[in-house]
Design a protein around this motif. Structure first.
Motif, PDB file in Angstrom:
ATOM      1  N   UNK A  89       2.145 -24.832   5.688  1.00 18.48           N
ATOM      2  CA  UNK A  89       4.400 -24.580   5.894  1.00 18.48           C
ATOM      3  C   UNK A  89       3.545 -23.203   4.025  1.00 18.48           C
ATOM      4  N   UNK A  90       2.990 -23.977   3.217  1.00 13.38           N
ATOM      5  CA  UNK A  90       3.277 -23.123   2.049  1.00 13.38           C
ATOM      6  C   UNK A  90       2.131 -22.238   2.046  1.00 13.38           C
ATOM      7  N   UNK A  91       0.576 -22.594   2.151  1.00  9.14           N
ATOM      8  CA  UNK A  91      -0.211 -21.346   2.497  1.00  9.14           C
ATOM      9  C   UNK A  91      -0.190 -20.723   3.872  1.00  9.14           C
ATOM     10  N   UNK A  92       0.284 -21.096   4.516  1.00  9.77           N
ATOM     11  CA  UNK A  92       0.377 -20.059   5.100  1.00  9.77           C
ATOM     12  C   UNK A  92       1.693 -18.333   5.316  1.00  9.77           C
ATOM     13  N   UNK A  93       2.556 -19.266   4.124  1.00  5.03           N
ATOM     14  CA  UNK A  93       3.913 -18.461   3.520  1.00  5.03           C
ATOM     15  C   UNK A  93       3.451 -17.122   2.335  1.00  5.03           C
ATOM     16  N   UNK A  94       2.202 -18.055   2.038  1.00  4.47           N
ATOM     17  CA  UNK A  94       2.224 -17.404   0.732  1.00  4.47           C
ATOM     18  C   UNK A  94       0.769 -16.263   1.186  1.00  4.47           C
ATOM     19  N   UNK A  95       0.362 -16.701   2.650  1.00  3.94           N
ATOM     20  CA  UNK A  95      -0.308 -15.416   2.837  1.00  3.94           C
ATOM     21  C   UNK A  95      -0.119 -14.719   3.068  1.00  3.94           C
ATOM     22  N   UNK A  96       1.237 -14.155   4.030  1.00  7.96           N
ATOM     23  CA  UNK A  96       2.190 -14.142   4.436  1.00  7.96           C
ATOM     24  C   UNK A  96       2.906 -12.666   3.959  1.00  7.96           C
ATOM     25  N   UNK A  97       3.544 -13.621   2.345  1.00 11.46           N
ATOM     26  CA  UNK A  97       3.815 -11.916   1.180  1.00 11.46           C
ATOM     27  C   UNK A  97       2.986 -11.894   0.228  1.00 11.46           C
ATOM     28  N   UNK A 160     -10.335 -12.270   9.639  1.00  7.67           N
ATOM     29  CA  UNK A 160      -9.759 -12.930  11.472  1.00  7.67           C
ATOM     30  C   UNK A 160     -10.947 -12.829  12.046  1.00  7.67           C
ATOM     31  N   UNK A 161     -12.356 -12.948  11.752  1.00  2.69           N
ATOM     32  CA  UNK A 161     -12.879 -13.550  12.412  1.00  2.69           C
ATOM     33  C   UNK A 161     -13.473 -14.198  12.059  1.00  2.69           C
ATOM     34  N   UNK A 162     -13.761 -14.405  10.033  1.00  6.63           N
ATOM     35  CA  UNK A 162     -13.873 -15.922   9.521  1.00  6.63           C
ATOM     36  C   UNK A 162     -13.042 -16.841  10.157  1.00  6.63           C
ATOM     37  N   UNK A 163     -11.559 -16.503  10.474  1.00  9.79           N
ATOM     38  CA  UNK A 163     -11.060 -17.516  10.935  1.00  9.79           C
ATOM     39  C   UNK A 163     -10.759 -18.184  11.595  1.00  9.79           C
ATOM     40  N   UNK A 164     -11.014 -16.946  13.175  1.00  7.01           N
ATOM     41  CA  UNK A 164     -11.131 -17.610  14.467  1.00  7.01           C
ATOM     42  C   UNK A 164     -12.917 -18.887  14.341  1.00  7.01           C
ATOM     43  N   UNK A 165     -13.866 -18.396  13.282  1.00  4.89           N
ATOM     44  CA  UNK A 165     -15.266 -19.719  12.954  1.00  4.89           C
ATOM     45  C   UNK A 165     -13.939 -20.599  12.232  1.00  4.89           C
ATOM     46  N   UNK A 166     -13.372 -20.484  12.219  1.00  3.98           N
ATOM     47  CA  UNK A 166     -12.940 -21.526  11.294  1.00  3.98           C
ATOM     48  C   UNK A 166     -11.881 -22.703  12.445  1.00  3.98           C
ATOM     49  N   UNK A 167     -10.873 -21.610  13.158  1.00  5.74           N
ATOM     50  CA  UNK A 167     -10.481 -22.128  14.320  1.00  5.74           C
ATOM     51  C   UNK A 167     -11.138 -22.804  14.798  1.00  5.74           C
ATOM     52  N   UNK A 284      -4.096 -19.143   8.370  1.00  5.36           N
ATOM     53  CA  UNK A 284      -3.454 -17.981   7.582  1.00  5.36           C
ATOM     54  C   UNK A 284      -4.723 -17.312   7.648  1.00  5.36           C
ATOM     55  N   UNK A 285      -5.719 -17.406   7.995  1.00  4.90           N
ATOM     56  CA  UNK A 285      -6.491 -15.544   8.058  1.00  4.90           C
ATOM     57  C   UNK A 285      -6.076 -15.166   9.051  1.00  4.90           C
ATOM     58  N   UNK A 286      -5.969 -15.634  10.513  1.00 10.50           N
ATOM     59  CA  UNK A 286      -5.318 -15.020  11.823  1.00 10.50           C
ATOM     60  C   UNK A 286      -4.133 -14.802  12.105  1.00 10.50           C
ATOM     61  N   UNK A 287      -3.438 -15.103  10.279  1.00 12.26           N
ATOM     62  CA  UNK A 287      -2.356 -13.963  10.254  1.00 12.26           C
ATOM     63  C   UNK A 287      -2.231 -12.337   9.581  1.00 12.26           C
ATOM     64  N   UNK A 288      -3.447 -13.034   8.342  1.00 11.95           N
ATOM     65  CA  UNK A 288      -3.979 -11.975   7.419  1.00 11.95           C
ATOM     66  C   UNK A 288      -4.628 -12.249   7.198  1.00 11.95           C
TER      67      UNK A 288
END
Length: 340
Positions: A89-97, A160-167, A284-288
């Motif tokens: 919650x904290x990390x995704x919120x911080x990334x989006x902000x 985003x591509x890094x996020x896909x790998x991690x996901x 978080x990386x998939x969001x931004x």
């Protein structure tokens, strides 16, 4: 302290007289904004985490027992994901902000704290036996994922591509845990009075809700206290926010160790660290695109080194001894001194 002294403190801190506060609509705003109120909320958050973790561990261990699921698997999945909810919650919120230092600092700081502090505290209470499969598979996998995280961030971004790998790796990890659970479906006879399934689910869900909400209160209060003392976003993320979002793991693992559910204590930390990188950073990386500042290189080295240290400590005896717990706490104190 006299009433006049209190009035002076309030006037100096907030620019309002005591009478003006009582007579106006500013009372709650000023009270909730005060450093004293934040310390009170911090204590409230700690209390919620303590009781919530107790219920959560009882529910998780009971469900594992009823369905013949090894406690290690419960720790690696349900408990790890549940206690990592605040980090997500904290990390995704911080990334989006756009507060990248909080996002990366929270994850890296939590992973360091999970091993050095939480396992350090838990092992100081009771030596923690470690299953052979954890030594051979889960801990090395945690080290590999930590190194991969560092490699992906070396260009300055987790994109985003890094996020896909991690996901994708996260999905594979969950499948691995499910397959492992099916192969190892066995449990010892319990000597305790059986609890109904609904009661266990209630303990699990309500306990987790209390833990997450308590963590939310604690993080908000701790962050305001840190800002009050002029700490940077990076240090706040690595310490205060990391501690706040790691409190569920702390209370859950210590409670599990105290109750003798040591597989949950170890599995919770290993699973939580994997979840933090693969799911929290990945999502978080998939969001931004999440900037990875060069300053975090040192912290990531410490995170990788902490995982390797844990592995080295448990290989000889298949147990994290008390001395190992104390040693890890000392290492964390040294790390804290370096960044502050």
């Amino acid at each position: 302290m006299s009433d006049n002294d209190i009035i002076k403190i309030v006037r100096n801190d907030f620019g309002y007289s005591f009478c003006e506060i009582l007579m106006g609509d500013l009372f709650m705003e000023v009270f909730l904004g005060s450093i004293y109120a934040q310390f009170a909320l911090l204590i409230l958050g700690f209390a919620m985490l303590s009781y919530g973790a107790d219920w959560f561990v009882d529910g998780a261990a009971g469900i594992a027992e009823k369905f013949g699921i090894p406690q290690l698997i419960v720790g690696l999945t349900i408990v790890a994901m549940g206690t990592s909810a605040p980090e997500a919650a904290v990390s995704i919120s911080a990334a989006s902000k756009g507060v990248a230092d909080i996002t990366i600092g929270n994850v890296v700081g939590s992973n360091i704290m999970n091993i050095l502090v939480i396992l350090g505290v838990a092992a100081s209470i009771i030596p923690l036996p470690v299953q052979l499969s954890t030594i051979k598979a889960e801990i090395p996998f945690m080290i590999i994922v930590s190194v991969l995280f560092f490699i992906l961030g070396r260009d300055g971004y987790i994109n985003f591509s890094d996020g896909c790998i991690l996901a994708a790796i996260f999905v594979a990890y969950v499948i691995y845990c499910i397959v492992k659970a099916m192969k190892e479906k066995a449990v010892e006879e319990s000597q305790e009075e059986e609890k109904s399934f609904l009661k266990l689910v209630f303990l699990l869900v309500v306990g987790m809700a209390i833990v997450v909400y308590g963590s939310d209160i604690t993080v908000a209060a701790a962050e305001k206290i840190a800002k009050f003392f002029g700490m940077s976003d990076r240090v706040v993320g690595l310490t205060v926010v990391a501690l706040g979002t790691s409190l569920p793991e702390l209370f859950t693992s210590v409670t599990a160790a105290r109750k003798g559910d040591v597989d949950i204590a170890i599995g919770n930390i290993v699973g939580s660290n994997l979840f933090n990188i693969l799911f929290v950073v990945g999502l978080s990386a998939l969001v931004i695109d999440v900037p990875y500042a060069k300053a975090f290189t040192f912290d990531t080295y410490i995170a990788i080194g902490s995982a390797i240290t844990l592995w080295i400590f448990v290989i000889p005896t298949k147990k994290l001894e008390r001395w190992g717990g104390f040693a890890m706490l000392l290492v964390y104190c040294g790390y804290l001194w370096c960044i502050i």
